[in-house]
Enzyme design. Structure first.
Site, PDB file in Angstrom:
ATOM      1  N   ASP A 109     -20.825  -3.190   4.466  1.00 43.30           N
ATOM      2  CA  ASP A 109     -19.372  -3.396   4.480  1.00 43.30           C
ATOM      3  C   ASP A 109     -19.032  -4.807   4.007  1.00 43.30           C
ATOM      4  OD1 ASP A 109     -16.718  -2.751   4.840  1.00 43.30           O
ATOM      5  OD2 ASP A 109     -16.850  -2.407   6.993  1.00 43.30           O
ATOM      6  N   ARG A 114     -14.061  -9.544  -1.805  1.00 45.18           N
ATOM      7  CA  ARG A 114     -14.309  -8.357  -2.618  1.00 45.18           C
ATOM      8  C   ARG A 114     -14.668  -8.783  -4.040  1.00 45.18           C
ATOM      9  NH1 ARG A 114      -9.370  -4.403  -0.417  1.00 45.18           N
ATOM     10  NH2 ARG A 114     -10.162  -4.245   1.720  1.00 45.18           N
ATOM     11  N   TYR A 171     -12.635  -1.509  -3.891  1.00 48.11           N
ATOM     12  CA  TYR A 171     -13.113  -0.266  -3.304  1.00 48.11           C
ATOM     13  C   TYR A 171     -14.241   0.312  -4.169  1.00 48.11           C
ATOM     14  CZ  TYR A 171      -9.277   0.367   0.094  1.00 48.11           C
ATOM     15  OH  TYR A 171      -8.419   0.244   1.148  1.00 48.11           O
ATOM     16  N   GLU A 200     -12.733   5.501   8.460  1.00 53.52           N
ATOM     17  CA  GLU A 200     -11.644   5.461   7.492  1.00 53.52           C
ATOM     18  C   GLU A 200     -12.223   5.656   6.091  1.00 53.52           C
ATOM     19  OE1 GLU A 200      -8.183   2.619   9.439  1.00 53.52           O
ATOM     20  OE2 GLU A 200      -9.376   1.843   7.790  1.00 53.52           O
ATOM     21  N   ASP A 260       0.805  -1.224   0.000  1.00 49.93           N
ATOM     22  CA  ASP A 260       0.000   0.000   0.000  1.00 49.93           C
ATOM     23  C   ASP A 260       0.837   1.272   0.000  1.00 49.93           C
ATOM     24  OD1 ASP A 260      -2.480  -1.177  -0.074  1.00 49.93           O
ATOM     25  OD2 ASP A 260      -2.698  -1.267   2.098  1.00 49.93           O
ATOM     26  N   GLY A 298     -17.368  -2.732  12.892  1.00 53.78           N
ATOM     27  CA  GLY A 298     -18.688  -2.494  12.315  1.00 53.78           C
ATOM     28  C   GLY A 298     -18.837  -3.081  10.924  1.00 53.78           C
TER      29      GLY A 298
END
EC number: 3.2.1.18
Length: 449
Positions: free
Chosen positions: A304, A348, A382, A257, A131, A278
């Protein structure tokens, strides 16, 4: 005529011819010079007109993005762009990127992205799953185009970033440096205007999507502190690239975030990622004086990833499967909410948009609309929000839009690199279609074999 007279006569004739020729050449030169002077004079006379037109055009083009309108009423999402950058990058010069996002001025929309200082299918793409590195930079290109060295503009050195346009110039925020002392560099119209130092010395980070501008002021949210526990969160107000005000959120047991922020009726709403505990998304809304409210999206349609199966929601953090997370977004409409989320509950992959007419405040899991964007068998990543202002669209409302990152490569696929392409959609109040718009690249590449 004797020989001497012949010589004199011939010489005289040659001299006369030479003089005539010389005069003709001089006349030709004078003619060319006069003609050139006339043309140059005409050009000099035209330039002030051209400059005047240019300055007038710039003056007209510079506006203030008010952000005072409400979000447009919508019934679904129309496809806006797809860059196919991984497919094109198998044979073309395309950057290795992650964290793409879109932002629009009153004239254009641009895709911003964090490069790894490398091209696809090249040796420097090795290890780009990391990252944060000194090689990462924020760059931008016209929306829908594959990001390459030939169409991209350097914006900032950054491994975390945001950008937005206030109607006059682009504001970019680029964070770089060591984890224990990173600095955010603010640029306005490409010029450094301010900096923000890490205040908790624990990976200062920001949105990875556009900041939000209202009446000439732009706003962003930053996080500093643990990714798996209580951290510190600040809202910053900026004008012409300078921080004019900031406030730290009083948010115990909250985790913010990678917020996705948008203007709505003169205020800002941000929907964020809880990486601590969460599986529903936290939100913060604030006015231009940074007076704020906080909460979690109450819906039992959880946004999420990872997350539990849909059920009974909570207006606080939903703890089951709450750790870790992914950047995402939602759009609030009164008590209702459009929720964007992966189709899979634990990876994802896939993407869908769901309209829960009571989901902002109600905890049930019923919804009335679901629109497929990416099939569950294809990778996503994302996602985030962006808007198109009335100054761009000509509408009397702010059009909500979103983008989805389609991650390819490591850690899920057998490659030496990690990168992604992107798709985007905008809200409309007319016909739309559910389908799958996947990345579509065939892996591995030559460099991976």
């Amino acid at each position: 005529m004797n020989p001497n007279q012949k010589i004199i006569t011939i010489g005289s004739i040659c001299m006369v011819i030479g003089i005539v020729s010389l005069m003709l050449q001089i006349g030709n030169i004078i003619s060319i010079w006069v003609s050139h002077s006339i043309q140059t004079g005409n050009q000099h006379q035209a330039e002030p007109i051209s400059n005047t037109n240019f300055l007038t055009e710039k003056a007209v083009a510079s506006v203030t993005l008010a952000g005072n309108s409400s979000l447009c009423p919508i019934s679904g999402w129309a496809v806006h762009s797809k860059d196919n950058s991984i497919r094109i990058g198998s044979k073309g010069d395309v950057f290795v990127i992650r964290e793409p996002f879109i932002s629009c001025s009153h004239l254009e929309c641009r895709t911003f992205f964090l490069t790894q200082g490398a091209l696809l299918n090249d040796k420097h793409s090795n290890g780009t799953v990391k990252d944060r590195s000194p090689h990462r930079t924020l760059m931008s290109c016209p929306v829908g185009e594959a990001p390459s060295p030939y169409n991209s503009r350097f914006e900032s050195v950054a491994w975390s970033a945001s950008a937005c346009h206030d109607g006059t110039s682009w504001l970019t925020i680029g964070i770089s440096g060591p984890d224990n002392g990173a600095v955010a560099v603010l640029k306005y119209n490409g010029i450094i205007t301010d900096t923000i130092k890490s205040w908790r010395n624990n990976i200062l980070r920001t949105q990875e999507s556009e900041c939000a501008c209202v009446n000439g002021s732009c706003f962003t949210v930053m996080t500093d502190g643990p990714s798996n526990g209580q951290a510190s969160y600040k809202i910053f107000k900026m004008e012409k690239g300078k921080v004019v005000k900031s406030v730290e959120l009083d948010a115990p047991n909250y985790h913010y975030e990678e917020c996705s922020c948008y203007p709505d009726a003169g205020e800002i709403t941000c929907v964020c990622r809880d990486n601590w505990h969460g599986s529903n998304r936290p939100w913060v809304s604030f006015n231009q004086n940074l007076e704020y409210q906080i909460g979690y999206i109450c819906s039992g349609v959880f946004g999420d990833n990872p997350r539990p199966n849909d059920g009974t929601g909570s207006c606080g953090p939903m703890s089951p499967n709450g750790a870790y997370g992914v950047k995402g977004f939602s759009f609030k409409y009164g008590n209702g909410v459009w929720i964007g989320r992966t189709k899979s509950t634990n990876s994802r992959s896939g993407f869908e948009m769901i309209w829960d007419p009571n989901g902002w405040t109600g905890t049930d899991s019923s919804f009335s609309v679901k629109q497929d964007i990416v099939a569950i068998t294809d990778w996503s990543g994302y996602s985030g929000s962006f808007v198109q202002h009335p100054e761009l669209t000509g509408l009397d409302c702010i059009r909500p839009c979103f983008w989805v990152e389609l991650i390819r490569g490591r850690p899920k696929e057998r490659t030496i690199w990690t990168s992604g392409s992107s798709i985007s959609f905008c809200g409309v109040n007319s016909d739309t279609v559910a389908w799958s718009w996947p990345d579509g690249a065939e892996l591995p590449f030559t460099i991976d074999k």
